[in-house]
Design a protein around this motif. Structure first.
Motif, PDB file in Angstrom:
ATOM      1  N   THR A 129       0.806  -1.402  -0.109  1.00 40.10           N
ATOM      2  CA  THR A 129       0.135  -0.052   0.100  1.00 40.10           C
ATOM      3  C   THR A 129       0.966   1.275  -0.035  1.00 40.10           C
ATOM      4  OG1 THR A 129      -0.307   0.274   2.386  1.00 40.10           O
ATOM      5  CG2 THR A 129      -1.946  -1.184   1.204  1.00 40.10           C
ATOM      6  N   VAL A 130       1.867   1.165  -0.127  1.00 45.71           N
ATOM      7  CA  VAL A 130       3.058   2.468  -0.105  1.00 45.71           C
ATOM      8  C   VAL A 130       2.803   3.014  -1.409  1.00 45.71           C
ATOM      9  CG1 VAL A 130       5.205   3.285  -0.221  1.00 45.71           C
ATOM     10  CG2 VAL A 130       4.686   1.464   1.489  1.00 45.71           C
ATOM     11  N   VAL A 131       2.244   4.367  -1.440  1.00 50.15           N
ATOM     12  CA  VAL A 131       1.757   4.740  -2.889  1.00 50.15           C
ATOM     13  C   VAL A 131       2.839   5.694  -3.406  1.00 50.15           C
ATOM     14  CG1 VAL A 131      -0.561   4.343  -2.278  1.00 50.15           C
ATOM     15  CG2 VAL A 131       0.380   6.516  -1.563  1.00 50.15           C
ATOM     16  N   GLU A 132       3.608   6.213  -2.425  1.00 50.89           N
ATOM     17  CA  GLU A 132       4.666   7.168  -3.231  1.00 50.89           C
ATOM     18  C   GLU A 132       6.071   6.976  -2.635  1.00 50.89           C
ATOM     19  OE1 GLU A 132       5.454  12.209  -2.793  1.00 50.89           O
ATOM     20  OE2 GLU A 132       3.465  11.313  -2.204  1.00 50.89           O
ATOM     21  N   TRP A 133       6.801   6.794  -3.943  1.00 51.50           N
ATOM     22  CA  TRP A 133       8.519   6.413  -3.847  1.00 51.50           C
ATOM     23  C   TRP A 133       9.036   7.601  -4.607  1.00 51.50           C
ATOM     24  CZ3 TRP A 133      10.367   2.321  -1.200  1.00 51.50           C
ATOM     25  CH2 TRP A 133       9.369   1.372  -0.697  1.00 51.50           C
ATOM     26  N   GLU A 134      10.207   7.701  -4.318  1.00 46.65           N
ATOM     27  CA  GLU A 134      10.971   9.009  -4.859  1.00 46.65           C
ATOM     28  C   GLU A 134      10.891   8.888  -6.243  1.00 46.65           C
ATOM     29  OE1 GLU A 134      12.209  12.421  -5.165  1.00 46.65           O
ATOM     30  OE2 GLU A 134      11.630  11.745  -3.152  1.00 46.65           O
ATOM     31  N   HIS A 135      11.220   7.427  -6.757  1.00 48.04           N
ATOM     32  CA  HIS A 135      10.987   7.119  -8.120  1.00 48.04           C
ATOM     33  C   HIS A 135      10.041   6.071  -8.377  1.00 48.04           C
ATOM     34  CE1 HIS A 135      12.328   5.303 -11.946  1.00 48.04           C
ATOM     35  NE2 HIS A 135      12.946   6.407 -12.346  1.00 48.04           N
ATOM     36  N   PRO A 136       9.196   6.017  -9.414  1.00 51.15           N
ATOM     37  CA  PRO A 136       8.021   5.122  -9.434  1.00 51.15           C
ATOM     38  C   PRO A 136       8.741   3.645  -9.290  1.00 51.15           C
ATOM     39  CG  PRO A 136       8.068   6.558 -11.317  1.00 51.15           C
ATOM     40  CD  PRO A 136       9.012   7.189 -10.256  1.00 51.15           C
ATOM     41  N   ASN A 137       9.803   3.580  -9.908  1.00 47.80           N
ATOM     42  CA  ASN A 137      10.064   2.023  -9.880  1.00 47.80           C
ATOM     43  C   ASN A 137      10.909   1.632  -8.700  1.00 47.80           C
ATOM     44  OD1 ASN A 137       8.804   1.851 -12.580  1.00 47.80           O
ATOM     45  ND2 ASN A 137      10.820   2.303 -13.739  1.00 47.80           N
ATOM     46  N   THR A 138      11.221   2.263  -7.656  1.00 48.88           N
ATOM     47  CA  THR A 138      11.856   1.914  -6.518  1.00 48.88           C
ATOM     48  C   THR A 138      11.352   0.846  -5.811  1.00 48.88           C
ATOM     49  OG1 THR A 138      12.757   4.136  -6.320  1.00 48.88           O
ATOM     50  CG2 THR A 138      12.848   2.606  -4.344  1.00 48.88           C
ATOM     51  N   LYS A 139      10.192   0.703  -5.893  1.00 48.83           N
ATOM     52  CA  LYS A 139       9.513  -0.358  -5.209  1.00 48.83           C
ATOM     53  C   LYS A 139       9.665  -1.794  -5.957  1.00 48.83           C
ATOM     54  CE  LYS A 139       4.807  -1.746  -3.656  1.00 48.83           C
ATOM     55  NZ  LYS A 139       3.454  -0.969  -3.461  1.00 48.83           N
ATOM     56  N   ASP A 140       9.669  -1.703  -7.407  1.00 48.09           N
ATOM     57  CA  ASP A 140       9.945  -2.785  -8.179  1.00 48.09           C
ATOM     58  C   ASP A 140      11.535  -3.360  -7.904  1.00 48.09           C
ATOM     59  OD1 ASP A 140       7.325  -2.719  -9.032  1.00 48.09           O
ATOM     60  OD2 ASP A 140       7.851  -1.626 -10.622  1.00 48.09           O
ATOM     61  N   VAL A 141      12.469  -2.345  -7.699  1.00 46.80           N
ATOM     62  CA  VAL A 141      13.896  -2.619  -7.692  1.00 46.80           C
ATOM     63  C   VAL A 141      14.171  -3.311  -6.413  1.00 46.80           C
ATOM     64  CG1 VAL A 141      16.170  -1.754  -7.446  1.00 46.80           C
ATOM     65  CG2 VAL A 141      14.737  -1.051  -9.158  1.00 46.80           C
ATOM     66  N   LEU A 142      13.605  -2.746  -5.275  1.00 48.87           N
ATOM     67  CA  LEU A 142      13.582  -3.467  -3.929  1.00 48.87           C
ATOM     68  C   LEU A 142      13.025  -4.762  -3.635  1.00 48.87           C
ATOM     69  CD1 LEU A 142      13.568  -0.060  -1.793  1.00 48.87           C
ATOM     70  CD2 LEU A 142      15.584  -1.320  -2.494  1.00 48.87           C
ATOM     71  N   ARG A 143      11.715  -5.049  -4.226  1.00 48.87           N
ATOM     72  CA  ARG A 143      10.872  -6.112  -3.981  1.00 48.87           C
ATOM     73  C   ARG A 143      11.747  -7.423  -3.766  1.00 48.87           C
ATOM     74  NH1 ARG A 143       6.671  -7.950  -2.152  1.00 48.87           N
ATOM     75  NH2 ARG A 143       4.979  -9.328  -2.992  1.00 48.87           N
ATOM     76  N   PRO A 144      12.352  -7.666  -4.705  1.00 46.41           N
ATOM     77  CA  PRO A 144      12.917  -9.204  -4.660  1.00 46.41           C
ATOM     78  C   PRO A 144      13.901  -9.169  -3.576  1.00 46.41           C
ATOM     79  CG  PRO A 144      13.197  -8.068  -6.881  1.00 46.41           C
ATOM     80  CD  PRO A 144      12.757  -7.114  -6.038  1.00 46.41           C
ATOM     81  N   TYR A 145      14.386  -8.152  -2.992  1.00 39.97           N
ATOM     82  CA  TYR A 145      15.400  -8.328  -1.836  1.00 39.97           C
ATOM     83  C   TYR A 145      14.709  -7.967  -0.460  1.00 39.97           C
ATOM     84  CZ  TYR A 145      18.257  -7.701  -5.750  1.00 39.97           C
ATOM     85  OH  TYR A 145      18.587  -8.157  -7.269  1.00 39.97           O
ATOM     86  N   VAL A 146      13.481  -7.641  -0.433  1.00 37.78           N
ATOM     87  CA  VAL A 146      13.024  -7.438   0.695  1.00 37.78           C
ATOM     88  C   VAL A 146      12.562  -8.743   1.442  1.00 37.78           C
ATOM     89  CG1 VAL A 146      10.827  -6.265   1.960  1.00 37.78           C
ATOM     90  CG2 VAL A 146      12.044  -5.035   0.267  1.00 37.78           C
ATOM     91  N   LYS A 147      12.619  -8.866   2.972  1.00 37.05           N
ATOM     92  CA  LYS A 147      12.164 -10.107   3.488  1.00 37.05           C
ATOM     93  C   LYS A 147      11.011  -9.506   4.256  1.00 37.05           C
ATOM     94  CE  LYS A 147      16.529 -12.271   3.913  1.00 37.05           C
ATOM     95  NZ  LYS A 147      17.953 -12.092   4.574  1.00 37.05           N
ATOM     96  N   PHE A 148       9.779 -10.328   4.402  1.00 36.85           N
ATOM     97  CA  PHE A 148       8.751  -9.760   5.048  1.00 36.85           C
ATOM     98  C   PHE A 148       8.499 -10.676   6.344  1.00 36.85           C
ATOM     99  CE2 PHE A 148       7.809  -8.939   0.676  1.00 36.85           C
ATOM    100  CZ  PHE A 148       7.749  -7.643   0.638  1.00 36.85           C
ATOM    101  N   GLY A 149       8.293  -9.858   7.584  1.00 39.62           N
ATOM    102  CA  GLY A 149       8.012 -10.559   8.708  1.00 39.62           C
ATOM    103  C   GLY A 149       9.212 -10.141   9.860  1.00 39.62           C
TER     104      GLY A 149
END
Length: 115
Positions: free
Chosen positions: A95-115
């Motif tokens: 639900t994070v809607v605003e990133w500094e660059h619109p593709n930042t979320k896609d770049v970070l997602r494969p590396y983020v651990k949830f939990g």
């Protein structure tokens, strides 16, 4: 707490308000159990030495102003120093809607651990 790095009403109304905040020595950004947090800051945040980011139980946080380095094609890339990224809950991440660059979320997602 609703904002970590804020400005006064007078500062935010002037032309010289902060557009970019450079934190060259910051190594860890850890935000835990801040249920009212809505913003880290209104400026773009640049971290040259950031090693880890943890955002846990900050579900009202909707803007991540993290500025990643850009490649020649103007797409963001990972910081070489950034080794650990953790977020909880996964629904917050989605639900994070605003990133500094619109593709930042896609770049970070494969590396983020949830939990």
């Amino acid at each position: 707490m609703e904002e970590i790095i804020g400005t006064t009403d007078e500062e935010s109304s002037t032309y010289n308000s902060i557009m970019e905040l450079i934190l060259p020595k910051l190594r860890s950004l850890r935000l835990y159990e801040l249920p009212e947090l809505k913003s880290i800051c209104s400026a773009k945040l640049t971290f040259n030495s950031l090693k880890d980011i943890d955002v846990m139980d900050c579900e009202k946080l909707k803007r991540m102003p993290i500025c990643l380095p850009l490649l020649e094609n103007s797409q963001p890339s990972l910081l070489p120093s950034l080794k650990y990224k953790r977020a909880y809950p996964v629904e917050w991440w989605e639900t994070v809607v605003e990133w500094e660059h619109p593709n930042t979320k896609d770049v970070l997602r494969p590396y983020v651990k949830f939990g």
